[in-house]
Design an enzyme around this catalytic site. Structure first.
Site, PDB file in Angstrom:
ATOM      1  N   GLU A 122       4.581 -11.395  -0.020  1.00  0.00           N
ATOM      2  CA  GLU A 122       4.926 -11.744   1.371  1.00  0.00           C
ATOM      3  C   GLU A 122       3.660 -12.078   2.160  1.00  0.00           C
ATOM      4  O   GLU A 122       3.636 -13.034   2.938  1.00  0.00           O
ATOM      5  CB  GLU A 122       5.694 -10.587   2.024  1.00  0.00           C
ATOM      6  CG  GLU A 122       7.039 -10.363   1.346  1.00  0.00           C
ATOM      7  CD  GLU A 122       7.882  -9.303   2.016  1.00  0.00           C
ATOM      8  OE1 GLU A 122       7.438  -8.136   2.040  1.00  0.00           O
ATOM      9  OE2 GLU A 122       8.974  -9.627   2.504  1.00  0.00           O
ATOM     10  N   GLU A 142      11.330  -5.490  -5.776  1.00  0.00           N
ATOM     11  CA  GLU A 142      12.106  -4.706  -4.811  1.00  0.00           C
ATOM     12  C   GLU A 142      13.404  -4.164  -5.409  1.00  0.00           C
ATOM     13  O   GLU A 142      13.758  -3.004  -5.217  1.00  0.00           O
ATOM     14  CB  GLU A 142      12.433  -5.559  -3.566  1.00  0.00           C
ATOM     15  CG  GLU A 142      11.331  -5.602  -2.538  1.00  0.00           C
ATOM     16  CD  GLU A 142      10.235  -6.621  -2.838  1.00  0.00           C
ATOM     17  OE1 GLU A 142      10.222  -7.198  -3.946  1.00  0.00           O
ATOM     18  OE2 GLU A 142       9.393  -6.830  -1.956  1.00  0.00           O
TER      19      GLU A 142
HETATM   20  C1  1HE Z   1      -0.034   2.273  -4.741  1.00  0.00           C
HETATM   21  C2  1HE Z   1       0.714   1.094  -4.823  1.00  0.00           C
HETATM   22  C3  1HE Z   1       1.691   0.864  -3.829  1.00  0.00           C
HETATM   23  C4  1HE Z   1      -0.643   1.150  -6.486  1.00  0.00           C
HETATM   24  N1  1HE Z   1       1.833   1.785  -2.868  1.00  0.00           N
HETATM   25  N2  1HE Z   1       0.140   3.149  -3.760  1.00  0.00           N
HETATM   26  N3  1HE Z   1       5.010  -2.608  -5.001  1.00  0.00           N
HETATM   27  C5  1HE Z   1       5.163  -2.315  -6.310  1.00  0.00           C
HETATM   28  O1  1HE Z   1       6.235  -2.015  -6.761  1.00  0.00           O
HETATM   29  C6  1HE Z   1       3.905  -2.315  -7.134  1.00  0.00           C
HETATM   30  C7  1HE Z   1       3.412  -0.899  -7.332  1.00  0.00           C
HETATM   31  N4  1HE Z   1       2.157  -0.857  -8.071  1.00  0.00           N
HETATM   32  C8  1HE Z   1       2.087  -1.086  -9.411  1.00  0.00           C
HETATM   33  O2  1HE Z   1       3.074  -1.436 -10.057  1.00  0.00           O
HETATM   34  C9  1HE Z   1       0.752  -0.901 -10.072  1.00  0.00           C
HETATM   35  O3  1HE Z   1      -0.057  -0.127  -9.219  1.00  0.00           O
HETATM   36  C10 1HE Z   1       0.022  -2.233 -10.362  1.00  0.00           C
HETATM   37  C11 1HE Z   1       0.755  -2.953 -11.499  1.00  0.00           C
HETATM   38  C12 1HE Z   1      -0.071  -3.133  -9.138  1.00  0.00           C
HETATM   39  C13 1HE Z   1      -1.427  -1.894 -10.803  1.00  0.00           C
HETATM   40  O4  1HE Z   1      -1.386  -0.985 -11.884  1.00  0.00           O
HETATM   41  P1  1HE Z   1      -2.664  -0.100 -12.209  1.00  0.00           P
HETATM   42  O5  1HE Z   1      -2.374   0.610 -13.518  1.00  0.00           O
HETATM   43  O6  1HE Z   1      -3.895  -0.910 -12.113  1.00  0.00           O
HETATM   44  O7  1HE Z   1      -2.774   0.968 -11.006  1.00  0.00           O
HETATM   45  P2  1HE Z   1      -1.946   2.328 -10.795  1.00  0.00           P
HETATM   46  O8  1HE Z   1      -2.494   3.401 -11.697  1.00  0.00           O
HETATM   47  O9  1HE Z   1      -0.481   2.100 -10.854  1.00  0.00           O
HETATM   48  O10 1HE Z   1      -2.286   2.675  -9.291  1.00  0.00           O
HETATM   49  C14 1HE Z   1      -3.604   2.993  -8.900  1.00  0.00           C
HETATM   50  C15 1HE Z   1      -3.503   3.707  -7.573  1.00  0.00           C
HETATM   51  O11 1HE Z   1      -2.981   2.793  -6.618  1.00  0.00           O
HETATM   52  C16 1HE Z   1      -2.551   4.883  -7.583  1.00  0.00           C
HETATM   53  O12 1HE Z   1      -3.007   5.812  -6.647  1.00  0.00           O
HETATM   54  P3  1HE Z   1      -3.775   7.171  -7.128  1.00  0.00           P
HETATM   55  O13 1HE Z   1      -4.027   7.906  -5.859  1.00  0.00           O
HETATM   56  O14 1HE Z   1      -2.830   7.858  -8.056  1.00  0.00           O
HETATM   57  O15 1HE Z   1      -5.028   6.702  -7.812  1.00  0.00           O
HETATM   58  C17 1HE Z   1      -1.265   4.281  -7.087  1.00  0.00           C
HETATM   59  O16 1HE Z   1      -0.406   5.239  -6.510  1.00  0.00           O
HETATM   60  C18 1HE Z   1      -1.798   3.332  -6.051  1.00  0.00           C
HETATM   61  N5  1HE Z   1      -0.861   2.256  -5.774  1.00  0.00           N
HETATM   62  N6  1HE Z   1       0.336   0.406  -5.917  1.00  0.00           N
HETATM   63  C19 1HE Z   1       1.060   2.887  -2.850  1.00  0.00           C
HETATM   64  N7  1HE Z   1       2.436  -0.225  -3.805  1.00  0.00           N
HETATM   65  C20 1HE Z   1       7.951  -4.664   3.705  1.00  0.00           C
HETATM   66  S1  1HE Z   1       8.868  -4.345   2.333  1.00  0.00           S
HETATM   67  C21 1HE Z   1       7.860  -4.751   0.981  1.00  0.00           C
HETATM   68  C22 1HE Z   1       8.472  -4.188  -0.250  1.00  0.00           C
HETATM   69  C23 1HE Z   1       7.502  -4.149  -1.387  1.00  0.00           C
HETATM   70  O17 1HE Z   1       6.343  -4.407  -1.261  1.00  0.00           O
HETATM   71  S2  1HE Z   1       8.175  -3.689  -2.899  1.00  0.00           S
HETATM   72  C24 1HE Z   1       6.843  -3.786  -4.000  1.00  0.00           C
HETATM   73  C25 1HE Z   1       6.047  -2.534  -4.008  1.00  0.00           C
END
Ligand code: 1HE
Length: 271
Positions: A122, A142
């Site tokens: 977005e 989503e």
């Molecule tokens: C996060 C987020 C997040 C990572 N919110 N903290 N978005 C998603 O569904 C995507 C969610 N993220 C992922 O699927 C993965 O993080 C990735 C594929 C992007 C990257 O993977 P990776 O292995 O490099 O990283 P990780 O181990 O999953 O995450 C590293 C850290 O980033 C970890 O935090 P930590 O404190 O445990 O180190 C994760 O929690 C954090 N992190 N992504 C919060 N999205 C207005 S409506 C919009 C609706 C949407 O956007 S839906 C899509 C949401």
């Protein structure tokens, strides 16, 4: 006007660097994959509000870390246990921030990498041109997260890729990469990994050579006109063209063309 850019309160989640008439913005929350929490959205709003009317002629947005943006901060969303009303107001802030980006008056070019997913897509869809590299992937997870887009995707992404393709992305988690992402309109350029930022800067430099009023008309006019019924759209187009096509900068350039002193290389084939 340069002060206006730097009078933005200190940004925690973005680094900003002036490069001549360009502004290079780097998303800087790599530890959380540049996920967008409340503060990030407010910072985007502040920054792009400051760009409008400044002497910045184009903006390049890139990111620190391997991923451009992982979308909504799902951890914050979960932790706050938001009500429907809370989240509706959050979506309104996302819409306001991304409107500021889309309509800041100058070209905004994204240099993308890794995840450009959910709210990250977005965000990227509020830019005017997107450059991807082979690591870049686009998705709308989503549906799988049990949520819905709230940052303007139903308008901007649906326009970019079409409704059926967007529904497929949301229902199945389909991921687009590489040439396929270019062919469906998610990005306009695909370049080798180490060339993404340079390509985006090159595009921004080129676009910044156009008269500011022309760039304002292009980056804001086309989107607004797309929202209008065709009779109104034709009226608005004529009005914008009336102003843009008679500006002093246009007269100078057309005079150069008529005098045969204009550069011959205006229309460049894509490298
Ligand atoms: C996060 C987020 C997040 C990572 N919110 N903290 N978005 C998603 O569904 C995507 C969610 N993220 C992922 O699927 C993965 O993080 C990735 C594929 C992007 C990257 O993977 P990776 O292995 O490099 O990283 P990780 O181990 O999953 O995450 C590293 C850290 O980033 C970890 O935090 P930590 O404190 O445990 O180190 C994760 O929690 C954090 N992190 N992504 C919060 N999205 C207005 S409506 C919009 C609706 C949407 O956007 S839906 C899509 C949401």
């Amino acid at each position: 006007m340069i002060e206006k850019i730097f009078s933005v309160p200190k940004l925690e989640y973005m680094q900003c660097e002036r490069r001549s008439n360009l502004l290079l913005v780097t998303l800087d929350r790599a530890a959380k994959r540049n996920a967008l929490d409340r503060q990030f959205i407010e910072e985007l709003f502040e920054l792009f509000s400051a760009v409008e009317g400044s002497d910045v002629r184009a903006v390049v947005v890139t990111a620190n870390g391997d991923h451009f943006c992982a979308g909504l901060d799902l951890v914050e969303h979960h932790r706050e246990d938001r009500s429907a009303t809370d989240f509706m107001h959050i979506c309104r802030r996302w819409h306001a921030a991304f409107e500021r980006i889309q309509h800041c008056g100058v070209p905004v070019i994204g240099a993308l990498k890794g995840a450009v997913v959910g709210g990250g897509l977005e965000l990227a869809s509020s830019f005017h041109i997107r450059v991807a590299d082979p690591t870049t992937y686009f998705a709308l997870p989503e549906g799988q997260r049990g949520i819905f887009t709230g940052g303007g995707a139903t308008v901007r992404v649906a326009r970019m890729v079409g409704e059926a393709r967007m529904m497929d992305m949301m229902l199945t988690g389909r991921v687009y990469t590489g040439e396929e992402a270019v062919s469906v309109g998610l990005c306009q350029y695909l370049v080798p990994t180490d060339q993404c930022l340079a390509k985006a800067i090159g595009i921004a430099e080129k676009a910044a050579e156009n008269p500011p009023l022309s760039n304002f008309a292009i980056t804001s006019g086309i989107g607004h006109i797309g929202n209008m019924p065709s009779t109104d759209a034709f009226f608005a187009e004529a009005f914008i063209a009336g102003i843009t096509n008679t500006q002093p900068a246009s007269k100078e350039r057309l005079e150069a063309f008529a005098n045969k002193s204009a550069p011959k290389t205006l229309l460049v084939p894509q490298e």
